[in-house]
Design an enzyme around this catalytic site. Structure first.
Site, mmCIF file in Angstrom:
data_model
loop_
_atom_site.group_PDB
_atom_site.id
_atom_site.type_symbol
_atom_site.label_atom_id
_atom_site.label_comp_id
_atom_site.label_asym_id
_atom_site.label_seq_id
_atom_site.Cartn_x
_atom_site.Cartn_y
_atom_site.Cartn_z
ATOM 1 N N ARG A 136 15.842 -13.411 -30.051
ATOM 2 C CA ARG A 136 16.110 -12.616 -28.845
ATOM 3 C C ARG A 136 15.587 -13.318 -27.597
ATOM 4 N NH1 ARG A 136 14.182 -7.311 -30.349
ATOM 5 N NH2 ARG A 136 16.038 -7.469 -31.646
ATOM 6 N N ASP A 163 15.707 0.215 -43.544
ATOM 7 C CA ASP A 163 15.481 -0.603 -42.354
ATOM 8 C C ASP A 163 14.149 -0.128 -41.758
ATOM 9 O OD1 ASP A 163 16.023 -2.046 -39.832
ATOM 10 O OD2 ASP A 163 16.376 -0.041 -39.034
ATOM 11 N N LYS A 217 3.354 -12.063 -28.778
ATOM 12 C CA LYS A 217 3.995 -10.737 -28.726
ATOM 13 C C LYS A 217 3.644 -9.926 -29.964
ATOM 14 C CE LYS A 217 7.509 -8.041 -30.201
ATOM 15 N NZ LYS A 217 8.045 -7.783 -31.559
ATOM 16 N N LYS A 251 12.241 -13.945 -31.993
ATOM 17 C CA LYS A 251 12.369 -15.341 -31.523
ATOM 18 C C LYS A 251 13.805 -15.598 -31.076
ATOM 19 C CE LYS A 251 10.621 -17.041 -35.405
ATOM 20 N NZ LYS A 251 10.065 -15.797 -36.008
ATOM 21 N N THR A 266 14.385 -5.658 -43.365
ATOM 22 C CA THR A 266 14.235 -5.642 -41.907
ATOM 23 C C THR A 266 14.267 -7.054 -41.330
ATOM 24 O OG1 THR A 266 12.719 -5.075 -40.091
ATOM 25 C CG2 THR A 266 11.707 -5.651 -42.183
ATOM 26 N N ASP A 300 12.690 -0.969 -37.909
ATOM 27 C CA ASP A 300 12.678 -0.626 -36.473
ATOM 28 C C ASP A 300 13.827 0.303 -36.117
ATOM 29 O OD1 ASP A 300 11.465 -3.844 -36.155
ATOM 30 O OD2 ASP A 300 10.362 -2.078 -35.499
HETATM 31 C C1 XBP Z 1 14.721 -4.811 -35.381
HETATM 32 C C2 XBP Z 1 14.718 -6.159 -34.811
HETATM 33 C C3 XBP Z 1 13.413 -6.842 -34.605
HETATM 34 C C4 XBP Z 1 12.587 -6.089 -33.572
HETATM 35 C C5 XBP Z 1 11.514 -6.963 -32.976
HETATM 36 O O1 XBP Z 1 14.477 -5.000 -36.759
HETATM 37 O O2 XBP Z 1 15.764 -6.704 -34.565
HETATM 38 O O3 XBP Z 1 13.707 -8.134 -34.122
HETATM 39 O O4 XBP Z 1 13.452 -5.705 -32.503
HETATM 40 O O5 XBP Z 1 10.679 -7.431 -34.017
HETATM 41 P P1 XBP Z 1 15.092 -3.963 -37.878
HETATM 42 P P2 XBP Z 1 10.330 -9.003 -34.093
HETATM 43 O O6 XBP Z 1 15.873 -2.887 -37.154
HETATM 44 O O7 XBP Z 1 15.934 -4.833 -38.773
HETATM 45 O O8 XBP Z 1 13.862 -3.404 -38.554
HETATM 46 O O9 XBP Z 1 9.940 -9.426 -32.709
HETATM 47 O O10 XBP Z 1 9.192 -9.088 -35.082
HETATM 48 O O11 XBP Z 1 11.598 -9.630 -34.589
HETATM 49 MG MG MG Z 2 16.685 -1.124 -37.029
#
Ligand code: XBP
Ligand code: MG
Length: 234
Positions: A54, A8, A83, A52, A120, A10
């Site tokens: 969110r 993953d 963003k 998006k 991700t 983030d």
């Molecule tokens: C985490 C998410 C992403 C980020 C924001 O992704 O849910 O939406 O919060 O990034 P992961 P974007 O943990 O699966 O890596 O605004 O580009 O969606």
């Molecule tokens: Mg994550």
């Protein structure tokens, strides 16, 4: 025998979520919107993955008396693109390092011939920006598959992105392990049948990780992770 590790991004590769939060707020300001996602509110909004999705969750479930623009989807897409520009600029400044042990794990595993992949819900440009800083300009050479953003119909906690990666790797779920940080991520990887290890962070430490192989605060004790995951590294 573990043939692949699926990462993953983030919260797992790096502690990025507050950078996302600040980037959303900069985009709202630029767009003349009086929206401000503080940490407690963002903690709630993280229930929904994908930027998006969110924003739409926020508008539909947290705003009152807001008249949606007629072309609401385009409005959200443009706001999210703004963003992403703020986020990639912030990440490019190099102030969001990879989490402890991540670089060593990627280098050790790659050197040992273990296949590496990314799964991700974040935007592809965000992955490139983060890993160009964290792993250098040839970061993509480490990964045999890079599943990110809108390439699948349903984002985590749906397993779609993990199925997309497994299909590209030509591997079975039992050949792989996943590294995640959140309940949504764990639900996705478990639904794809992949044994999953968790590293927690500020936003996810109180979430439910039932079903995970093990939960770590981070991988600073990388040898402990190797022993737990039975990885014959380095
Ligand atoms: C985490 C998410 C992403 C980020 C924001 O992704 O849910 O939406 O919060 O990034 P992961 P974007 O943990 O699966 O890596 O605004 O580009 O969606
Ligand atoms: Mg994550």
């Amino acid at each position: 025998m573990i043939k692949a590790i699926i990462f993953d991004v983030d919260g797992t590769l790096a502690d990025t979520e507050d950078g996302h939060r600040q980037s959303f707020n900069k985009a709202f300001l630029d767009s003349g919107l009086d929206w401000n996602w503080d940490v407690p509110l963002y903690d709630k909004l993280l229930k929904v993955t994908g930027g998006k999705e969110r924003i739409k969750y926020f508008v539909n479930d947290f705003l009152e008396n807001y008249d949606k623009p007629v072309d609401f989807d385009d409005f959200v897409k443009n706001l999210h693109a703004l963003k992403t520009r703020h986020y990639t600029e912030m990440i490019g400044e190099g102030n969001v390092p990879l989490r402890p042990g991540i670089k060593k794990l990627i280098e050790d595993a790659h050197a040992a011939g273990i296949t590496l992949a990314i799964a991700t819900t974040t935007t592809p440009e965000n992955v490139s920006a983060l890993l160009e800083v964290g792993l250098g300009p040839n970061w993509a050479d480490y990964f045999s598959a890079n599943g990110s953003g809108d390439i699948v119909p349903k984002k985590k906690p749906a397993p779609d992105i993990y199925f997309w990666v497994l299909e590209r790797l030509g591997l079975q779920p039992s050949d792989c392990i996943a590294l995640e940080d959140s309940e949504n991520g764990l639900k996705a990887s478990l639904a794809a049948g992949i044994r999953t290890y968790i590293t927690t962070n500020y936003y996810t430490s109180r979430q439910n990780f039932d079903g995970a192989e093990a939960v770590f605060e981070d991988l600073s004790d990388i040898e402990k992770f190797y022993r737990t995951a039975k990885l014959a590294l380095p």
